[in-house]
Scaffold this motif. Structure first.
Motif, mmCIF file in Angstrom:
data_model
loop_
_atom_site.group_PDB
_atom_site.id
_atom_site.type_symbol
_atom_site.label_atom_id
_atom_site.label_comp_id
_atom_site.label_asym_id
_atom_site.label_seq_id
_atom_site.Cartn_x
_atom_site.Cartn_y
_atom_site.Cartn_z
ATOM 1 N N HIS A 290 0.802 -1.223 0.000
ATOM 2 C CA HIS A 290 0.000 0.000 0.000
ATOM 3 C C HIS A 290 0.841 1.282 0.000
ATOM 4 N N ILE A 291 1.567 1.438 1.076
ATOM 5 C CA ILE A 291 2.253 2.724 1.271
ATOM 6 C C ILE A 291 3.293 2.961 0.186
ATOM 7 N N ARG A 292 4.072 1.942 -0.068
ATOM 8 C CA ARG A 292 5.118 2.059 -1.077
ATOM 9 C C ARG A 292 4.539 2.520 -2.418
ATOM 10 N N LYS A 293 3.431 1.926 -2.751
ATOM 11 C CA LYS A 293 2.785 2.249 -4.017
ATOM 12 C C LYS A 293 2.294 3.712 -4.026
ATOM 13 N N LYS A 294 1.722 4.085 -2.913
ATOM 14 C CA LYS A 294 1.222 5.461 -2.823
ATOM 15 C C LYS A 294 2.354 6.454 -2.980
ATOM 16 N N LEU A 295 3.440 6.181 -2.291
ATOM 17 C CA LEU A 295 4.573 7.104 -2.357
ATOM 18 C C LEU A 295 5.104 7.184 -3.780
ATOM 19 N N LEU A 296 5.206 6.050 -4.436
ATOM 20 C CA LEU A 296 5.704 6.040 -5.809
ATOM 21 C C LEU A 296 4.781 6.837 -6.719
ATOM 22 N N GLN A 297 3.486 6.650 -6.522
ATOM 23 C CA GLN A 297 2.523 7.385 -7.341
ATOM 24 C C GLN A 297 2.639 8.883 -7.112
ATOM 25 N N MET A 298 3.042 9.212 -5.915
ATOM 26 C CA MET A 298 3.190 10.630 -5.580
ATOM 27 C C MET A 298 4.559 11.163 -5.970
ATOM 28 N N GLY A 299 5.374 10.304 -6.546
ATOM 29 C CA GLY A 299 6.688 10.757 -6.986
ATOM 30 C C GLY A 299 7.710 10.808 -5.874
ATOM 31 N N ILE A 300 7.428 10.090 -4.813
ATOM 32 C CA ILE A 300 8.370 10.071 -3.691
ATOM 33 C C ILE A 300 9.061 8.719 -3.660
ATOM 34 N N ASP A 301 10.351 8.769 -3.525
ATOM 35 C CA ASP A 301 11.120 7.538 -3.410
ATOM 36 C C ASP A 301 10.838 6.924 -2.045
ATOM 37 N N PRO A 302 10.236 5.721 -2.010
ATOM 38 C CA PRO A 302 9.876 5.147 -0.724
ATOM 39 C C PRO A 302 11.079 4.773 0.130
ATOM 40 N N ASN A 303 12.232 4.666 -0.490
ATOM 41 C CA ASN A 303 13.420 4.318 0.293
ATOM 42 C C ASN A 303 14.017 5.540 0.975
ATOM 43 N N THR A 304 14.040 6.628 0.243
ATOM 44 C CA THR A 304 14.678 7.823 0.786
ATOM 45 C C THR A 304 13.684 8.832 1.323
#
Length: 335
Positions: free
Chosen positions: A111-125
């Motif tokens: 969930h979260i990882r996908k949301k962050l990616l969709q928002m253009g945020i690198d989920p790792n950093t």
DNA sequence: AAGTGTTACAACCGCACGAAG
DNA sequence: TCTTCGTGCGGTTGTAACACT
């Protein structure tokens, strides 16, 4: 040491647990506890390895395991903690009663990882990422411009300039965040880095030199569910959403535009340009700017007491540029 | 209705670490 | 000090459920 994993014992059962197995495990643990996981399966009459029993108990059968969907608050806590701790699922789980590390890990990945990616945020950093397609377009434009394949060279030039400017903006902001996120934080705490003239830091910022941070995260001394207000707790792993909060106002009233998405003060706040649901509610998101935190502890005389915390950083940043008299070029970009 | 792709989550695997002998 | 053992952890896989064509 090489130890044969229990999976090598072919006689032992693997795969999904049956209700009967669950019952046996629960009954045994309720009566005898789980002092020795290795011995437990045999004593409980289970044809499983101890490891499998432990996992089943901890992740599913424990009476205090909380099932069901994650609340918005839990989601917010996970994002905050992950920005500080990284993939330390067990430590994150410690802050979420009833949730297991496995559950949180799965929730993050699905969930979260996908949301962050969709928002253009690198989920790792937890930092905004530059879309590779963006760079591809740029290189294509460059190639096309060089070979003269573009119908209107002037238009392509303008487009190219816009791309380059945007990339430069992004890079500058990234560098700024990088600095704010590492040594600078400590220096702010110790007063007046941003207020002082520091050519080497400025060069690092302009050149994109990263200030590596190999330190281990500081021990979590406070409940990170409510991000601490002490500068020490940040220690180079400050929640980036907070740093973005610091950027608000520094890049125009609409925030920073990256890849068509307008970023406001945290990932939780988005404009209508990005119709994705908010990752966390803006009202509950603890947008505690690092400058706020600094102001609360540092020498107030070093910070603006009338302006917003956000403006303080950028005032200092502008002062740095002016003092070094380095380039109107970067001032232009900042403008 | 059937086939295929995607998602969510339970479970497994292997490594690392600390304790005990 | 070295070896063995038990446990914890994070990454990965397997698969059921669901969505889509």
């Amino acid at each position: 040491m090489v130890r044969s994993p229990c999976s090598h014992v072919s006689a032992l059962k693997k795969g999904p647990w049956t209700p009967d197995e669950d019952t046996k495990l629960i009954d045994y643990i309720e009566r005898n506890g789980h002092e020795n996981w290795k011995a437990l399966p045999k004593l409980a009459g289970l044809n499983r390895c101890g490891k499998s029993c432990r996992l089943r108990w901890i992740n599913y059968l424990r009476p205090d395991v909380k099932r069901g969907e994650f609340s918005e608050e839990e989601e917010r806590v996970i994002v905050n903690l992950h920005s500080v701790l990284g993939n330390k699922w067990s430590r994150i789980a410690n802050h979420l009663p009833g949730r297991t590390d496995n559950e949180i890990k799965n929730f993050w990945n699905t969930h979260i990882r996908k949301k962050l990616l969709q928002m253009g945020i690198d989920p790792n950093t937890h930092k905004p990422r530059i879309d590779p397609s963006h760079l591809l377009n740029l290189s294509q434009l460059l190639g096309a411009a060089q070979s003269g394949n573009i119908a209107s060279p002037w238009n392509s030039f303008l487009k190219l300039q816009a791309e380059v400017t945007q990339l430069a903006n992004i890079q500058l902001v990234r560098n700024l965040l990088q600095m704010m996120n590492t040594n600078t934080l400590t220096n702010i705490e110790n007063n007046r880095l941003l207020g002082s003239q520091n050519p080497s830091l400025f060069r690092a910022l302009v050149n994109g030199t990263t200030i590596s941070n190999t330190k281990e995260p500081a021990p979590i001394s406070q409940d990170l569910a409510n991000p601490p207000v002490t500068p020490q707790a940040n220690n180079g792993f400050q929640d980036i959403s907070n740093l973005w909060g610091s950027c608000e106002g520094g890049f125009g009233p609409e925030g920073l535009n990256i890849n068509g998405n307008t970023w406001s003060s945290s990932y939780g706040i988005q404009t209508e340009q990005d119709p994705l649901p908010a990752l966390v509610s803006a009202s509950t998101s603890p947008v505690t700017s690092i400058v706020h935190q600094t102001e609360s502890k540092g020498d107030p005389s070093n910070y603006s007491t009338t302006g917003t915390p956000t403006s303080t950083i950028f005032e200092a940043w502008e002062k740095l540029i002016d003092d070094d008299n380095i380039s109107s070029y970067w001032n232009d970009i900042l403008d």
